[in-house]
Design an enzyme around this catalytic site. Structure first.
Site, PDB file in Angstrom:
ATOM      1  N   LEU A 132      -1.602 -49.218 -14.917  1.00  5.03           N
ATOM      2  CA  LEU A 132      -2.899 -48.789 -14.394  1.00  5.03           C
ATOM      3  C   LEU A 132      -2.718 -48.598 -12.890  1.00  5.03           C
ATOM      4  O   LEU A 132      -1.983 -49.360 -12.248  1.00  5.03           O
ATOM      5  CB  LEU A 132      -3.974 -49.855 -14.649  1.00  5.03           C
ATOM      6  CG  LEU A 132      -4.405 -50.078 -16.102  1.00  5.03           C
ATOM      7  CD1 LEU A 132      -5.440 -51.206 -16.194  1.00  5.03           C
ATOM      8  CD2 LEU A 132      -4.973 -48.805 -16.715  1.00  5.03           C
ATOM      9  N   ASP A 133      -3.398 -47.600 -12.333  1.00  9.13           N
ATOM     10  CA  ASP A 133      -3.313 -47.380 -10.889  1.00  9.13           C
ATOM     11  C   ASP A 133      -3.815 -48.614 -10.142  1.00  9.13           C
ATOM     12  O   ASP A 133      -4.600 -49.400 -10.679  1.00  9.13           O
ATOM     13  CB  ASP A 133      -4.197 -46.197 -10.464  1.00  9.13           C
ATOM     14  CG  ASP A 133      -3.774 -44.908 -11.122  1.00  9.13           C
ATOM     15  OD1 ASP A 133      -2.595 -44.778 -11.481  1.00  9.13           O
ATOM     16  OD2 ASP A 133      -4.647 -44.032 -11.279  1.00  9.13           O
ATOM     17  N   ARG A 134      -3.424 -48.690  -8.900  1.00  8.88           N
ATOM     18  CA  ARG A 134      -3.818 -49.851  -8.081  1.00  8.88           C
ATOM     19  C   ARG A 134      -5.335 -50.079  -8.114  1.00  8.88           C
ATOM     20  O   ARG A 134      -5.797 -51.216  -8.211  1.00  8.88           O
ATOM     21  CB  ARG A 134      -3.344 -49.596  -6.643  1.00  8.88           C
ATOM     22  CG  ARG A 134      -3.518 -50.761  -5.735  1.00  8.88           C
ATOM     23  CD  ARG A 134      -2.872 -50.475  -4.400  1.00  8.88           C
ATOM     24  NE  ARG A 134      -2.992 -51.622  -3.534  1.00  8.88           N
ATOM     25  CZ  ARG A 134      -2.369 -51.734  -2.370  1.00  8.88           C
ATOM     26  NH1 ARG A 134      -1.558 -50.774  -1.970  1.00  8.88           N
ATOM     27  NH2 ARG A 134      -2.530 -52.785  -1.624  1.00  8.88           N
ATOM     28  N   ARG A 219      -7.605 -39.402 -13.798  1.00 10.49           N
ATOM     29  CA  ARG A 219      -8.021 -38.895 -12.484  1.00 10.49           C
ATOM     30  C   ARG A 219      -7.706 -37.411 -12.364  1.00 10.49           C
ATOM     31  O   ARG A 219      -8.520 -36.611 -11.893  1.00 10.49           O
ATOM     32  CB  ARG A 219      -7.313 -39.670 -11.364  1.00 10.49           C
ATOM     33  CG  ARG A 219      -7.770 -41.112 -11.258  1.00 10.49           C
ATOM     34  CD  ARG A 219      -6.988 -41.877 -10.186  1.00 10.49           C
ATOM     35  NE  ARG A 219      -7.055 -43.299 -10.422  1.00 10.49           N
ATOM     36  CZ  ARG A 219      -8.003 -44.110  -9.946  1.00 10.49           C
ATOM     37  NH1 ARG A 219      -8.951 -43.641  -9.163  1.00 10.49           N
ATOM     38  NH2 ARG A 219      -7.992 -45.388 -10.224  1.00 10.49           N
TER      39      ARG A 219
END
Ligand code: URA
Length: 267
Positions: A132-134, A219
Protein backbone atom coordinates in the site's frame (compact mmCIF):
# COMPACT_ATOMS: atom_id res chain seq x y z
CA UNK A 1 18.21 -15.70 -0.10
CA UNK A 2 17.84 -17.62 3.14
CA UNK A 3 16.70 -15.62 6.15
CA UNK A 4 17.19 -16.28 9.83
CA UNK A 5 14.33 -18.21 11.33
CA UNK A 6 13.00 -19.10 14.72
CA UNK A 7 12.32 -22.64 15.76
CA UNK A 8 9.84 -21.70 18.44
CA UNK A 9 6.77 -23.88 18.93
CA UNK A 10 3.41 -22.35 18.13
CA UNK A 11 2.26 -19.90 20.77
CA UNK A 12 -0.98 -18.89 19.14
CA UNK A 13 -3.33 -21.53 20.42
CA UNK A 14 -6.37 -19.94 18.84
CA UNK A 15 -4.96 -20.23 15.39
CA UNK A 16 -3.68 -23.71 14.71
CA UNK A 17 -2.33 -24.18 11.21
CA UNK A 18 -4.65 -25.94 8.81
CA UNK A 19 -3.90 -29.57 9.64
CA UNK A 20 -2.93 -30.61 6.16
CA UNK A 21 -0.28 -27.93 6.01
CA UNK A 22 1.59 -28.63 9.21
CA UNK A 23 4.98 -30.26 9.42
CA UNK A 24 3.64 -32.36 12.25
CA UNK A 25 6.43 -34.60 13.42
CA UNK A 26 10.10 -35.29 12.94
CA UNK A 27 9.17 -38.36 10.92
CA UNK A 28 6.75 -36.77 8.52
CA UNK A 29 8.11 -36.47 5.01
CA UNK A 30 7.31 -33.40 2.99
CA UNK A 31 8.47 -32.31 -0.40
CA UNK A 32 11.58 -30.19 -0.25
CA UNK A 33 9.94 -27.26 -2.01
CA UNK A 34 7.11 -27.28 0.55
CA UNK A 35 9.58 -27.42 3.43
CA UNK A 36 11.37 -24.40 1.96
CA UNK A 37 8.14 -22.48 1.52
CA UNK A 38 7.12 -23.36 5.09
CA UNK A 39 10.45 -21.90 6.18
CA UNK A 40 9.51 -18.54 4.71
CA UNK A 41 12.46 -18.64 2.32
CA UNK A 42 10.41 -18.41 -0.84
CA UNK A 43 7.34 -19.81 -2.56
CA UNK A 44 7.25 -23.42 -3.72
CA UNK A 45 7.68 -22.35 -7.31
CA UNK A 46 10.77 -20.32 -6.44
CA UNK A 47 12.02 -23.24 -4.34
CA UNK A 48 11.83 -25.49 -7.40
CA UNK A 49 14.02 -23.04 -9.30
CA UNK A 50 16.59 -22.94 -6.48
CA UNK A 51 16.59 -26.76 -6.33
CA UNK A 52 16.96 -27.12 -10.11
CA UNK A 53 19.86 -24.66 -10.07
CA UNK A 54 21.65 -26.79 -7.46
CA UNK A 55 21.46 -24.11 -4.79
CA UNK A 56 19.92 -26.37 -2.15
CA UNK A 57 21.65 -29.05 -0.08
CA UNK A 58 20.12 -31.75 2.12
CA UNK A 59 22.39 -33.15 4.83
CA UNK A 60 25.39 -31.63 3.08
CA UNK A 61 24.58 -33.02 -0.39
CA UNK A 62 23.40 -30.93 -3.30
CA UNK A 63 19.87 -31.95 -4.37
CA UNK A 64 18.53 -31.14 -7.82
CA UNK A 65 15.62 -33.56 -8.04
CA UNK A 66 12.38 -31.61 -7.79
CA UNK A 67 10.31 -34.28 -6.06
CA UNK A 68 12.82 -34.88 -3.24
CA UNK A 69 11.31 -35.41 0.19
CA UNK A 70 12.71 -34.38 3.55
CA UNK A 71 11.76 -34.55 7.21
CA UNK A 72 12.32 -31.84 9.81
CA UNK A 73 15.27 -33.95 11.04
CA UNK A 74 17.17 -33.32 7.81
CA UNK A 75 19.51 -30.38 7.53
CA UNK A 76 18.46 -28.17 4.65
CA UNK A 77 20.72 -25.43 3.38
CA UNK A 78 20.04 -22.77 0.78
CA UNK A 79 23.15 -21.02 -0.49
CA UNK A 80 25.00 -22.69 2.38
CA UNK A 81 22.70 -21.28 5.09
CA UNK A 82 20.63 -23.60 7.20
CA UNK A 83 16.87 -23.12 7.14
CA UNK A 84 14.32 -24.37 9.64
CA UNK A 85 10.55 -24.58 9.37
CA UNK A 86 8.73 -21.60 10.75
CA UNK A 87 5.59 -21.63 12.74
CA UNK A 88 3.30 -19.91 10.26
CA UNK A 89 1.56 -16.75 11.35
CA UNK A 90 -1.04 -14.52 9.71
CA UNK A 91 -2.01 -11.04 10.82
CA UNK A 92 -4.24 -8.29 9.60
CA UNK A 93 -3.04 -4.73 10.15
CA UNK A 94 -5.14 -1.60 9.90
CA UNK A 95 -2.42 0.47 8.28
CA UNK A 96 -2.25 4.14 9.20
CA UNK A 97 -1.07 6.89 6.89
CA UNK A 98 2.59 7.94 6.75
CA UNK A 99 3.93 4.42 7.21
CA UNK A 100 5.71 2.55 4.45
CA UNK A 101 4.91 -1.02 3.45
CA UNK A 102 8.30 -2.62 4.01
CA UNK A 103 9.90 -4.60 6.81
CA UNK A 104 12.65 -2.03 7.40
CA UNK A 105 13.83 1.23 5.91
CA UNK A 106 17.38 2.43 5.61
CA UNK A 107 16.22 6.04 5.69
CA UNK A 108 14.61 5.55 9.09
CA UNK A 109 11.03 6.01 7.92
CA UNK A 110 8.33 4.23 9.90
CA UNK A 111 7.56 0.77 8.46
CA UNK A 112 4.51 -1.44 8.87
CA UNK A 113 6.54 -4.00 10.81
CA UNK A 114 7.36 -1.31 13.41
CA UNK A 115 3.67 -1.40 14.33
CA UNK A 116 3.84 -5.04 15.46
CA UNK A 117 4.51 -4.92 19.19
CA UNK A 118 5.73 -8.51 19.20
CA UNK A 119 9.08 -9.89 20.38
CA UNK A 120 11.65 -9.51 17.59
CA UNK A 121 11.89 -13.29 17.28
CA UNK A 122 8.21 -13.55 16.47
CA UNK A 123 8.53 -10.85 13.82
CA UNK A 124 11.33 -12.70 12.08
CA UNK A 125 10.27 -13.74 8.59
CA UNK A 126 7.03 -11.74 8.57
CA UNK A 127 6.37 -9.53 5.57
CA UNK A 128 3.46 -7.54 4.15
CA UNK A 129 1.50 -9.19 1.34
CA UNK A 130 1.66 -6.67 -1.47
CA UNK A 131 2.05 -2.98 -1.06
CA UNK A 132 0.00 0.00 0.00
CA UNK A 133 1.29 3.50 -0.71
CA UNK A 134 2.69 5.45 2.21
CA UNK A 135 -0.51 7.49 2.52
CA UNK A 136 -2.95 4.65 1.88
CA UNK A 137 -4.67 3.34 4.97
CA UNK A 138 -6.56 0.15 5.78
CA UNK A 139 -6.36 -3.59 5.42
CA UNK A 140 -2.91 -5.12 5.04
CA UNK A 141 -2.18 -8.81 5.43
CA UNK A 142 1.15 -9.67 7.09
CA UNK A 143 2.46 -13.23 7.23
CA UNK A 144 5.48 -15.49 6.92
CA UNK A 145 3.50 -17.89 4.71
CA UNK A 146 5.42 -17.53 1.46
CA UNK A 147 3.27 -19.88 -0.58
CA UNK A 148 0.04 -18.22 0.36
CA UNK A 149 1.42 -14.71 -0.12
CA UNK A 150 2.87 -15.56 -3.50
CA UNK A 151 -0.49 -16.81 -4.74
CA UNK A 152 -2.49 -13.97 -3.23
CA UNK A 153 -0.28 -11.51 -5.09
CA UNK A 154 -0.40 -13.40 -8.37
CA UNK A 155 -2.83 -11.75 -10.80
CA UNK A 156 -4.16 -15.13 -11.99
CA UNK A 157 -6.02 -15.62 -8.67
CA UNK A 158 -7.83 -12.31 -9.15
CA UNK A 159 -7.94 -11.50 -5.46
CA UNK A 160 -10.56 -8.85 -4.77
CA UNK A 161 -9.32 -5.59 -3.24
CA UNK A 162 -11.84 -2.95 -2.33
CA UNK A 163 -10.99 0.71 -1.74
CA UNK A 164 -12.79 3.78 -0.53
CA UNK A 165 -11.55 6.72 -2.57
CA UNK A 166 -12.03 10.41 -1.86
CA UNK A 167 -11.22 12.72 -4.75
CA UNK A 168 -10.58 16.46 -5.06
CA UNK A 169 -13.47 16.92 -7.52
CA UNK A 170 -16.90 15.37 -7.98
CA UNK A 171 -17.29 12.43 -10.33
CA UNK A 172 -20.03 12.03 -12.91
CA UNK A 173 -21.88 8.80 -13.69
CA UNK A 174 -19.77 8.65 -16.87
CA UNK A 175 -16.63 8.52 -14.71
CA UNK A 176 -17.96 5.43 -12.92
CA UNK A 177 -18.82 3.89 -16.28
CA UNK A 178 -15.29 4.66 -17.50
CA UNK A 179 -13.75 3.01 -14.41
CA UNK A 180 -15.86 -0.10 -15.03
CA UNK A 181 -15.18 -0.11 -18.76
CA UNK A 182 -11.45 0.41 -18.32
CA UNK A 183 -9.10 3.39 -18.46
CA UNK A 184 -5.75 3.55 -20.19
CA UNK A 185 -2.71 3.67 -17.95
CA UNK A 186 0.91 3.86 -19.09
CA UNK A 187 1.34 0.13 -18.24
CA UNK A 188 -1.86 -0.96 -19.98
CA UNK A 189 -5.63 -0.77 -19.52
CA UNK A 190 -7.16 -1.12 -16.06
CA UNK A 191 -10.79 -1.73 -15.20
CA UNK A 192 -12.65 -1.79 -11.90
CA UNK A 193 -14.66 -4.88 -10.99
CA UNK A 194 -17.12 -2.61 -9.22
CA UNK A 195 -17.40 1.15 -8.83
CA UNK A 196 -20.20 3.00 -7.06
CA UNK A 197 -21.01 6.01 -4.90
CA UNK A 198 -21.71 4.66 -1.38
CA UNK A 199 -23.83 7.78 -0.87
CA UNK A 200 -25.23 8.98 -4.22
CA UNK A 201 -25.45 12.54 -2.87
CA UNK A 202 -21.68 12.62 -2.23
CA UNK A 203 -20.01 12.50 -5.61
CA UNK A 204 -16.37 12.67 -4.55
CA UNK A 205 -16.40 9.43 -2.52
CA UNK A 206 -16.30 6.22 -4.51
CA UNK A 207 -16.09 2.54 -3.59
CA UNK A 208 -14.07 0.62 -6.11
CA UNK A 209 -12.81 -2.93 -6.38
CA UNK A 210 -9.90 -4.15 -8.48
CA UNK A 211 -8.32 -7.54 -8.98
CA UNK A 212 -4.80 -6.49 -9.85
CA UNK A 213 -2.20 -4.85 -7.66
CA UNK A 214 -0.25 -2.62 -9.97
CA UNK A 215 1.78 0.21 -8.55
CA UNK A 216 -0.47 3.14 -7.50
CA UNK A 217 -3.17 1.61 -9.64
CA UNK A 218 -6.24 3.18 -8.03
CA UNK A 219 -4.68 6.64 -7.86
CA UNK A 220 -3.63 6.41 -11.49
CA UNK A 221 -7.08 5.23 -12.61
CA UNK A 222 -8.69 8.31 -11.08
CA UNK A 223 -5.93 10.60 -12.37
CA UNK A 224 -6.59 9.23 -15.86
CA UNK A 225 -10.10 10.69 -15.53
CA UNK A 226 -8.83 14.03 -14.22
CA UNK A 227 -9.48 13.49 -10.49
CA UNK A 228 -6.78 13.55 -7.84
CA UNK A 229 -7.14 11.11 -4.98
CA UNK A 230 -7.06 12.96 -1.67
CA UNK A 231 -7.48 9.89 0.51
CA UNK A 232 -7.38 6.19 -0.16
CA UNK A 233 -8.39 3.43 2.22
CA UNK A 234 -8.37 -0.28 1.50
CA UNK A 235 -11.55 -1.54 3.11
CA UNK A 236 -11.37 -5.18 2.02
CA UNK A 237 -8.65 -7.57 0.92
CA UNK A 238 -9.51 -11.13 -0.12
CA UNK A 239 -12.69 -10.87 1.95
CA UNK A 240 -10.91 -9.53 5.05
CA UNK A 241 -11.81 -6.20 6.61
CA UNK A 242 -10.25 -4.21 9.45
CA UNK A 243 -13.53 -4.17 11.38
CA UNK A 244 -12.85 -3.75 15.09
CA UNK A 245 -9.14 -2.99 14.58
CA UNK A 246 -8.08 0.55 15.37
CA UNK A 247 -5.81 2.34 12.91
CA UNK A 248 -2.21 1.24 13.52
CA UNK A 249 -3.32 -1.92 15.33
CA UNK A 250 -3.43 -5.56 14.23
CA UNK A 251 -4.93 -8.90 15.08
CA UNK A 252 -4.20 -12.52 14.27
CA UNK A 253 -6.36 -14.21 11.68
CA UNK A 254 -8.63 -16.98 12.91
CA UNK A 255 -8.23 -20.50 11.61
CA UNK A 256 -11.38 -20.10 9.51
CA UNK A 257 -10.05 -16.93 7.95
CA UNK A 258 -6.77 -18.63 7.07
CA UNK A 259 -8.62 -21.62 5.60
CA UNK A 260 -10.76 -19.26 3.52
CA UNK A 261 -7.61 -17.62 2.12
CA UNK A 262 -6.16 -21.04 1.26
CA UNK A 263 -9.35 -21.95 -0.55
CA UNK A 264 -9.27 -18.74 -2.56
CA UNK A 265 -5.83 -19.60 -3.94
CA UNK A 266 -6.46 -23.37 -4.20
CA UNK A 267 -3.76 -24.36 -1.72
N1 URA B 1 -3.80 1.65 -5.42
C1 URA B 1 -3.10 2.79 -5.17
O1 URA B 1 -3.08 3.69 -5.98
N2 URA B 1 -2.44 2.85 -4.00
C2 URA B 1 -2.47 1.90 -3.07
O2 URA B 1 -1.85 2.05 -2.01
C3 URA B 1 -3.19 0.74 -3.34
C4 URA B 1 -3.85 0.64 -4.53
Amino acid sequence: MARKHRTKRPTDRNVPKPAARTIASDKEEVRLNRFMARSGVCSRREADKLIARGEVAVNGKKVTELGSKVTPKDTIEVHGRKIVPLHLAWYILNKPSNVITTTKDERGRKCVMDLFDLPEKEKDGLFPVGRLDRDTTGVLLVTNDGDLAHRLMHPSYEIDKMYLVRTDTDLKDEDLAALLGGVTLDDGPAAAGRAAFPDPSVRNVVGISIHEGRNRQVRRMFEALGHDVVSLERIKYAGLTAKGIRRGKWRRLSRDEVSALYRKVKL
